[in-house]
Scaffold this active site. Structure first.
Site, PDB file in Angstrom:
ATOM      1  N   HIS A  75     -17.096 -62.969  83.930  1.00  0.00           N
ATOM      2  CA  HIS A  75     -15.663 -62.773  84.174  1.00  0.00           C
ATOM      3  C   HIS A  75     -15.421 -61.327  84.582  1.00  0.00           C
ATOM      4  O   HIS A  75     -16.082 -60.412  84.072  1.00  0.00           O
ATOM      5  CB  HIS A  75     -14.817 -63.192  82.969  1.00  0.00           C
ATOM      6  CG  HIS A  75     -15.081 -62.456  81.687  1.00  0.00           C
ATOM      7  ND1 HIS A  75     -14.502 -61.252  81.386  1.00  0.00           N
ATOM      8  CD2 HIS A  75     -15.857 -62.766  80.614  1.00  0.00           C
ATOM      9  CE1 HIS A  75     -14.895 -60.854  80.190  1.00  0.00           C
ATOM     10  NE2 HIS A  75     -15.728 -61.746  79.697  1.00  0.00           N
ATOM     11  N   ASP A  77     -12.464 -59.743  84.376  1.00  0.00           N
ATOM     12  CA  ASP A  77     -11.393 -59.059  83.638  1.00  0.00           C
ATOM     13  C   ASP A  77     -11.919 -58.447  82.347  1.00  0.00           C
ATOM     14  O   ASP A  77     -12.924 -58.889  81.791  1.00  0.00           O
ATOM     15  CB  ASP A  77     -10.223 -60.015  83.338  1.00  0.00           C
ATOM     16  CG  ASP A  77     -10.643 -61.251  82.551  1.00  0.00           C
ATOM     17  OD1 ASP A  77     -11.761 -61.755  82.763  1.00  0.00           O
ATOM     18  OD2 ASP A  77      -9.851 -61.720  81.715  1.00  0.00           O
ATOM     19  N   ASP A 107     -18.886 -56.121  78.114  1.00  0.00           N
ATOM     20  CA  ASP A 107     -18.074 -57.370  78.206  1.00  0.00           C
ATOM     21  C   ASP A 107     -17.110 -57.271  79.375  1.00  0.00           C
ATOM     22  O   ASP A 107     -15.954 -56.935  79.179  1.00  0.00           O
ATOM     23  CB  ASP A 107     -17.337 -57.613  76.892  1.00  0.00           C
ATOM     24  CG  ASP A 107     -16.585 -58.922  76.886  1.00  0.00           C
ATOM     25  OD1 ASP A 107     -16.857 -59.783  77.726  1.00  0.00           O
ATOM     26  OD2 ASP A 107     -15.702 -59.074  76.030  1.00  0.00           O
ATOM     27  N   GLU A 139     -10.495 -64.649  82.119  1.00  0.00           N
ATOM     28  CA  GLU A 139     -11.241 -65.268  81.022  1.00  0.00           C
ATOM     29  C   GLU A 139     -10.683 -64.834  79.681  1.00  0.00           C
ATOM     30  O   GLU A 139     -10.675 -65.599  78.722  1.00  0.00           O
ATOM     31  CB  GLU A 139     -12.729 -64.885  81.117  1.00  0.00           C
ATOM     32  CG  GLU A 139     -13.643 -65.624  80.142  1.00  0.00           C
ATOM     33  CD  GLU A 139     -13.816 -64.948  78.789  1.00  0.00           C
ATOM     34  OE1 GLU A 139     -14.359 -65.582  77.882  1.00  0.00           O
ATOM     35  OE2 GLU A 139     -13.389 -63.774  78.620  1.00  0.00           O
ATOM     36  N   GLU A 140     -10.210 -63.598  79.621  1.00  0.00           N
ATOM     37  CA  GLU A 140      -9.738 -63.053  78.336  1.00  0.00           C
ATOM     38  C   GLU A 140      -8.349 -63.592  77.952  1.00  0.00           C
ATOM     39  O   GLU A 140      -7.886 -63.338  76.853  1.00  0.00           O
ATOM     40  CB  GLU A 140      -9.685 -61.519  78.395  1.00  0.00           C
ATOM     41  CG  GLU A 140     -11.036 -60.843  78.662  1.00  0.00           C
ATOM     42  CD  GLU A 140     -11.975 -60.857  77.467  1.00  0.00           C
ATOM     43  OE1 GLU A 140     -11.649 -61.473  76.443  1.00  0.00           O
ATOM     44  OE2 GLU A 140     -13.052 -60.261  77.576  1.00  0.00           O
ATOM     45  N   GLU A 164     -22.365 -63.014  79.152  1.00  0.00           N
ATOM     46  CA  GLU A 164     -21.584 -62.420  78.053  1.00  0.00           C
ATOM     47  C   GLU A 164     -22.534 -61.673  77.113  1.00  0.00           C
ATOM     48  O   GLU A 164     -23.718 -62.008  77.020  1.00  0.00           O
ATOM     49  CB  GLU A 164     -20.871 -63.519  77.253  1.00  0.00           C
ATOM     50  CG  GLU A 164     -19.748 -64.223  77.989  1.00  0.00           C
ATOM     51  CD  GLU A 164     -18.429 -63.472  77.927  1.00  0.00           C
ATOM     52  OE1 GLU A 164     -18.410 -62.304  77.474  1.00  0.00           O
ATOM     53  OE2 GLU A 164     -17.417 -64.052  78.349  1.00  0.00           O
ATOM     54  N   HIS A 351     -14.400 -55.509  73.223  1.00  0.00           N
ATOM     55  CA  HIS A 351     -13.008 -55.399  72.754  1.00  0.00           C
ATOM     56  C   HIS A 351     -12.838 -54.247  71.766  1.00  0.00           C
ATOM     57  O   HIS A 351     -11.948 -54.281  70.931  1.00  0.00           O
ATOM     58  CB  HIS A 351     -12.523 -56.716  72.101  1.00  0.00           C
ATOM     59  CG  HIS A 351     -12.630 -57.916  72.999  1.00  0.00           C
ATOM     60  ND1 HIS A 351     -11.958 -59.094  72.750  1.00  0.00           N
ATOM     61  CD2 HIS A 351     -13.303 -58.131  74.151  1.00  0.00           C
ATOM     62  CE1 HIS A 351     -12.241 -59.972  73.711  1.00  0.00           C
ATOM     63  NE2 HIS A 351     -13.061 -59.403  74.570  1.00  0.00           N
TER      64      HIS A 351
HETATM   65 ZN   LIG Z   1     -16.375 -61.624  77.712  1.00  0.00          ZN
END
Ligand SMILES: [Zn+2]
Length: 383
Positions: A75, A77, A107, A139-140, A164, A351
């Site tokens: 992903h 984003d 990530d 995706e997030e 991931e 994150h």
């Molecule tokens: Zn991810």
């Protein structure tokens, strides 16, 4: 020819692509998609940019032709960041003590740099099956990019790797997740006379009791030893009801989170939840309303006997395991891909402020991807 891996990483990190349910923090991912498309085209990939919304897109880049083949997916984003908590500039790739810091290093925009380095080695080689680089949006947040692929029934391949962050260990299992709000509407009135209202808090007490029994039933019925928590979970995370001790509570709202196992489907679970609450409140003066706080991610399981599991176990030296986060894997499975999750970063850094990718993970990941591409796209076996 591509720039070197550090330049690729630097440019990806310097191109913000945060997604958020809050419009103020939500950004376009088009700059990342265009950059990836440009690099892929320089290697001879055929690129399709699939527009999802006015400022969001997926990229499907294909090298070679034929049936089968391998998707390398990620992903584009990232989540938003908290500037105060970062010691580095989140958009400037910074090398410090053996680590590359930056938002999305692990990530997972960093994955594209490594995937491109691996792909580069196959340019001009006679691929028997296609290599597809897939980059998704949102995706997030909503998984809208992955959903659009399922709706469009593409790309076509029979194996997929999602990069991931898994610390270079293959992952073949994760639970699903959904979040739901249940609001019970009664009638408020003066506390001195219960006949003046219908107490929503008391009705919620019944609902919670029923849900606790349901949870126990689900946990007795569904178990999977591949998970650290081997049963489906149901967590009560938030409740609010009423305003004053001397007023009958008119409304009460509960928010819950459910994490089903791969044998359970979100749609059925949600229908069951609604049915059970409605049944309980039937023939009472209470009404209920449901809200989809998060529509959810399905659980995923790829068989431990699947070829992609076997080969990634061999390449990494680790047995495929489970993780406690959701991915786009269920969407790729719907497209007919045997899917593994395997990436160079660590989920602990995802994150988080000061997200990083350790330098000593880069070459091993490129090597794993190179051998995987050779196996599925170049060699005679596994059509
Ligand atoms: Zn991810």
């Amino acid at each position: 020819m591509l720039p070197n891996v550090v330049t690729l990483l630097r440019e990806l990190i310097a191109t913000p692509s945060m997604s958020s349910p809050l419009p103020a923090f939500d950004q376009s991912n088009l700059d990342v998609i265009n950059k990836l498309a440009q690099w892929c085209e320089s290697l001879g990939f055929r690129c399709e940019i699939m527009h999802i919304a006015h400022n969001k897109a997926n990229l499907i880049a294909t090298l070679g032709t034929g049936k089968g083949g391998l998707i390398l997916s990620g992903h584009t984003d990232t989540v938003p960041y908290d500037a105060k908590k970062w010691s580095f500039d989140p958009f400037q790739l910074t090398e410090f003590e053996g680590k590359f810091y930056g938002l999305g290093t692990s990530d997972m925009k960093g994955f594209f740099a490594l995937a491109l380095m691996a792909a580069q080695q196959f340019v001009g080689k006679p691929l028997k099956r296609p290599l597809i680089l897939l980059a998704t949006c949102d995706e997030e947040t909503t998984m809208a990019g992955a959903q659009a692929l399922v709706d469009a029934r593409k790309p076509h391949a029979n194996r997929a790797l999602i990069g991931e962050p898994t610390g270079l260990k293959p992952v073949r299992l994760h639970k699903g997740m959904m979040m739901e709000g249940i609001k019970i509407i009664g009638k408020s009135g003066h506390s001195s006379d219960p006949a003046l209202g219908h107490n929503a808090l008391e009705a919620m007490h019944q609902v919670i009791g029923m849900l606790l029994n349901w949870r126990q039933e689900l946990q007795q019925k569904h178990q999977h030893t591949g998970f650290i928590v081997p049963v489906p979970t149901l967590n009560f995370g938030h409740i609010h009801g009423g305003d004053n001790p001397n007023r009958i509570c008119g409304e009460c709202e509960l928010h819950l989170d459910m994490r089903p196992l791969p044998t359970m489907k979100l749609k059925e679970l949600r229908e069951q939840l609604h049915f059970k609450v409605e049944q309980l409140l039937k023939e009472t003066p209470f009404k209920c309303e449901f809200s989809e706080l998060f529509s959810g991610i399905e659980a995923m399981e790829t068989s431990k006997y699947a070829d992609i599991v076997k080969i990634t176990e061999k390449l990494t030296g680790y047995e495929a395991q489970s993780v406690a986060f959701g991915t786009e894997a269920p969407y790729l499975q719907q497209l007919g891909c045997e899917t593994i999750i395997l990436g160079a970063g660590d989920i602990e850094q995802a994150h988080q402020p000061d997200e990083f990718l350790a330098l000593n993970r880069i070459q091993p990941m490129i090597d794993i991807l190179t051998r995987l591409i050779a196996h599925y796209c170049l060699e005679e076996i596994h059509v």
